[in-house]
Design an enzyme around this catalytic site. Sequence first.
Site, PDB file in Angstrom:
ATOM      1  N   GLN A 108     -32.835  17.676 -39.222  1.00  0.00           N
ATOM      2  CA  GLN A 108     -32.648  16.173 -39.370  1.00  0.00           C
ATOM      3  C   GLN A 108     -33.037  15.805 -40.769  1.00  0.00           C
ATOM      4  O   GLN A 108     -32.523  14.933 -41.238  1.00  0.00           O
ATOM      5  CB  GLN A 108     -33.309  15.198 -38.390  1.00  0.00           C
ATOM      6  CG  GLN A 108     -32.872  13.693 -38.599  1.00  0.00           C
ATOM      7  CD  GLN A 108     -33.247  12.853 -37.277  1.00  0.00           C
ATOM      8  OE1 GLN A 108     -32.654  13.138 -36.356  1.00  0.00           O
ATOM      9  NE2 GLN A 108     -34.377  12.070 -37.675  1.00  0.00           N
ATOM     10  N   LYS A 132     -30.823  15.779 -44.530  1.00  0.00           N
ATOM     11  CA  LYS A 132     -29.818  14.700 -45.028  1.00  0.00           C
ATOM     12  C   LYS A 132     -30.320  13.868 -46.227  1.00  0.00           C
ATOM     13  O   LYS A 132     -30.012  13.595 -47.482  1.00  0.00           O
ATOM     14  CB  LYS A 132     -29.439  13.729 -43.942  1.00  0.00           C
ATOM     15  CG  LYS A 132     -28.370  14.573 -43.257  1.00  0.00           C
ATOM     16  CD  LYS A 132     -27.730  13.741 -42.085  1.00  0.00           C
ATOM     17  CE  LYS A 132     -28.717  13.942 -40.941  1.00  0.00           C
ATOM     18  NZ  LYS A 132     -28.944  15.244 -40.517  1.00  0.00           N
ATOM     19  N   ASN A 174     -37.445   3.734 -77.798  1.00  0.00           N
ATOM     20  CA  ASN A 174     -37.756   4.731 -76.830  1.00  0.00           C
ATOM     21  C   ASN A 174     -36.459   5.384 -76.243  1.00  0.00           C
ATOM     22  O   ASN A 174     -35.605   4.723 -75.700  1.00  0.00           O
ATOM     23  CB  ASN A 174     -38.620   4.282 -76.002  1.00  0.00           C
ATOM     24  CG  ASN A 174     -40.021   3.769 -76.733  1.00  0.00           C
ATOM     25  OD1 ASN A 174     -40.251   4.309 -77.606  1.00  0.00           O
ATOM     26  ND2 ASN A 174     -40.636   2.873 -76.057  1.00  0.00           N
ATOM     27  N   GLU A 198     -35.478  10.569 -71.129  1.00  0.00           N
ATOM     28  CA  GLU A 198     -36.794  10.824 -70.619  1.00  0.00           C
ATOM     29  C   GLU A 198     -36.524  10.678 -68.924  1.00  0.00           C
ATOM     30  O   GLU A 198     -37.407  11.377 -68.029  1.00  0.00           O
ATOM     31  CB  GLU A 198     -37.885  10.010 -70.850  1.00  0.00           C
ATOM     32  CG  GLU A 198     -38.269  10.057 -72.317  1.00  0.00           C
ATOM     33  CD  GLU A 198     -39.162   9.157 -72.797  1.00  0.00           C
ATOM     34  OE1 GLU A 198     -39.922   9.570 -73.663  1.00  0.00           O
ATOM     35  OE2 GLU A 198     -38.948   7.948 -72.513  1.00  0.00           O
ATOM     36  N   TYR A 236     -30.193  24.915 -33.196  1.00  0.00           N
ATOM     37  CA  TYR A 236     -30.609  23.876 -33.797  1.00  0.00           C
ATOM     38  C   TYR A 236     -31.892  23.472 -33.372  1.00  0.00           C
ATOM     39  O   TYR A 236     -32.444  23.658 -32.368  1.00  0.00           O
ATOM     40  CB  TYR A 236     -29.637  22.771 -33.032  1.00  0.00           C
ATOM     41  CG  TYR A 236     -29.958  21.232 -33.618  1.00  0.00           C
ATOM     42  CD1 TYR A 236     -29.419  20.914 -34.939  1.00  0.00           C
ATOM     43  CD2 TYR A 236     -30.861  20.293 -33.112  1.00  0.00           C
ATOM     44  CE1 TYR A 236     -29.896  19.654 -35.340  1.00  0.00           C
ATOM     45  CE2 TYR A 236     -31.309  19.256 -33.326  1.00  0.00           C
ATOM     46  CZ  TYR A 236     -30.677  18.825 -34.610  1.00  0.00           C
ATOM     47  OH  TYR A 236     -31.261  17.586 -35.247  1.00  0.00           O
ATOM     48  N   ASN A 279     -25.011  18.536 -32.243  1.00  0.00           N
ATOM     49  CA  ASN A 279     -25.651  19.536 -32.933  1.00  0.00           C
ATOM     50  C   ASN A 279     -24.411  20.097 -33.828  1.00  0.00           C
ATOM     51  O   ASN A 279     -24.389  20.298 -34.971  1.00  0.00           O
ATOM     52  CB  ASN A 279     -25.922  20.445 -32.033  1.00  0.00           C
ATOM     53  CG  ASN A 279     -27.363  20.186 -31.449  1.00  0.00           C
ATOM     54  OD1 ASN A 279     -27.985  19.324 -31.789  1.00  0.00           O
ATOM     55  ND2 ASN A 279     -27.768  21.053 -30.678  1.00  0.00           N
ATOM     56  N   THR A 286     -35.371  29.103 -82.951  1.00  0.00           N
ATOM     57  CA  THR A 286     -35.877  30.085 -81.680  1.00  0.00           C
ATOM     58  C   THR A 286     -37.676  29.562 -81.809  1.00  0.00           C
ATOM     59  O   THR A 286     -38.022  29.243 -83.039  1.00  0.00           O
ATOM     60  CB  THR A 286     -35.735  31.581 -82.012  1.00  0.00           C
ATOM     61  OG1 THR A 286     -36.559  31.815 -83.122  1.00  0.00           O
ATOM     62  CG2 THR A 286     -34.356  31.868 -81.947  1.00  0.00           C
ATOM     63  N   HIS A 287     -38.185  29.535 -80.532  1.00  0.00           N
ATOM     64  CA  HIS A 287     -39.665  29.273 -80.703  1.00  0.00           C
ATOM     65  C   HIS A 287     -39.889  27.838 -81.473  1.00  0.00           C
ATOM     66  O   HIS A 287     -40.993  27.360 -81.786  1.00  0.00           O
ATOM     67  CB  HIS A 287     -40.376  30.246 -81.536  1.00  0.00           C
ATOM     68  CG  HIS A 287     -40.125  31.677 -80.961  1.00  0.00           C
ATOM     69  ND1 HIS A 287     -41.029  32.121 -80.113  1.00  0.00           N
ATOM     70  CD2 HIS A 287     -39.253  32.662 -81.579  1.00  0.00           C
ATOM     71  CE1 HIS A 287     -40.356  33.436 -79.843  1.00  0.00           C
ATOM     72  NE2 HIS A 287     -39.199  33.457 -80.692  1.00  0.00           N
ATOM     73  N   LYS A 340     -40.727  -0.182 -81.584  1.00  0.00           N
ATOM     74  CA  LYS A 340     -40.251   1.121 -80.970  1.00  0.00           C
ATOM     75  C   LYS A 340     -38.730   0.924 -80.456  1.00  0.00           C
ATOM     76  O   LYS A 340     -38.241   0.203 -80.076  1.00  0.00           O
ATOM     77  CB  LYS A 340     -41.116   1.188 -79.776  1.00  0.00           C
ATOM     78  CG  LYS A 340     -42.738   1.519 -80.198  1.00  0.00           C
ATOM     79  CD  LYS A 340     -42.960   2.978 -80.520  1.00  0.00           C
ATOM     80  CE  LYS A 340     -42.623   4.036 -79.717  1.00  0.00           C
ATOM     81  NZ  LYS A 340     -43.698   4.313 -78.550  1.00  0.00           N
ATOM     82  N   SER A 397     -40.488  -1.555 -76.577  1.00  0.00           N
ATOM     83  CA  SER A 397     -41.797  -1.587 -76.153  1.00  0.00           C
ATOM     84  C   SER A 397     -42.239  -3.101 -76.027  1.00  0.00           C
ATOM     85  O   SER A 397     -41.817  -3.862 -76.875  1.00  0.00           O
ATOM     86  CB  SER A 397     -42.670  -0.853 -76.959  1.00  0.00           C
ATOM     87  OG  SER A 397     -44.022  -1.396 -76.728  1.00  0.00           O
TER      88      SER A 397
END
Length: 462
Positions: free
Chosen positions: A322, A325, A285, A290, A317, A110, A155-156, A283, A277
């Site tokens: 466990q 991790k 990408n 992403e 404990y 522990n 903005t927006h 394409k 693609s």
Amino acid sequence: MTLWGELHAEPPDEHFVAFSSSFACDRRLLPFDLVGSRAWAFALARIGLLSKGDLQQIVRGLRAIGLRARKEPGWLDQHPAEDVHSFVEARLHELIGDAAWRLHTGRSRNDQVTLDVRLYVRDAVRQLMRAQADYAFELIRFAERHNEVVLPGYTHLRRAQPILLPHFALAYVEMALRDLERLAQARDRADVLPLGSGALAGTAYPVDRDRLAKSLGFAEVTDNSLDAVSDRDFIVDVLSACALGGIHLSRLCEDLILYCSEEFGFFAMGDDVSTGSSLMPQKRNPDACELVRGKSGRLVGNLDALLVLLKGLPLAYNRDLQEDKERLFDSVDTALGSLKVMRTVVGGLKVDAAKCRAAAAGGFSNATDLADYLVRKGVPFRLAHRHVSKVVRECIARGCTLETLPLARYQAICDQFGPDLPEHLTLDAVLSARTVRGGTAPLSVNVALKRAHKRVLKALAS
Ligand code: ARG
């Protein structure tokens, strides 16, 4: 023989053994377990609990385990173990015999496991801080390379006011700097020695914990053994820093994905981080961005998982712990990977300065400055704002810009408009007006750039 001796009449269920083993995951702690065990052996020897001979054998055995694991990673697969701690003890016993069984005196898994994780965190956070700083430096270089490029500020997601490209990049440097601070805090929280807490009540042997802390390079020693073996707050701190850092990266990704689209066309991503693609030959990408945006969800999920894991756990404990991790390692790996990819993305960005400038000049992004012009002539801001809204409305109706609307039309709305109007409406005038600290005027941005460079270096050295 199981680690818990011979109390149980029945051997553990096979499926349960496999289910409860964490070795596939916590084997990453091996180097730290060896370092911690070595320090513990010295601590025991100092109070006469290990003979010189046993100590020497243990130290030699631990070193041999480390060397073999490094040289021959497949070796770990040959020995199924409950966890990295039992793996080390069993291998040590194979190597040096019964002296190995003296090492666990006064120690529990522990306090051992949380020691190992703290050692790992100190190391991992150092790597994260380095990667975070490298990414921030890349943003700074990007800003310096395109010092004069003007972008629309939004903005927006509607064009609002023009800004310098370095101002945009420095916004992300600010986030990175805060992330660096948070990482440094997480590192400092982990920098406390829990060893000597035993299973929960403190070890029954007079181990010099301060000396032990010093030997392992810890700044502090835990003050409560119950807390020490069950505290995972320091992991929450790491996961939290990674989650917020990931969110910052995902925001940059979103901006870059938009700005690199055909619709915006401000930037282009390097081929080395773009994909094509399998179907559509035209394409390009932005997969790297992403993925980083997507992976930030894992970072938030890991933090969430750990918080839920800790919620309602009784002292001290519990085996639930466990599960910490996998979340920790995944967040560190994901954050490191994301930072490295984003450094490459930023380093390879190409900029279409003319397109950026044209977009920044459109959308009536100098309308605020027109109101400010009237304010300087003594018109109250709210009234000036109203006058300018009428001007913009008229421009839209006529299909012209603020620059091309005849002065007579301006003056029909407010007689304070004068022939000096055009010089206040240029992009350069609009930018230069914002010399306030933190503003987008070239002067302010240059100061901010130099400061940012120094701040990253300072955060790294902290
Ligand atoms: N492998 C455990 C963990 O990662 C440490 C072992 C403590 N086990 C126990 N039954 N007390 O948390």
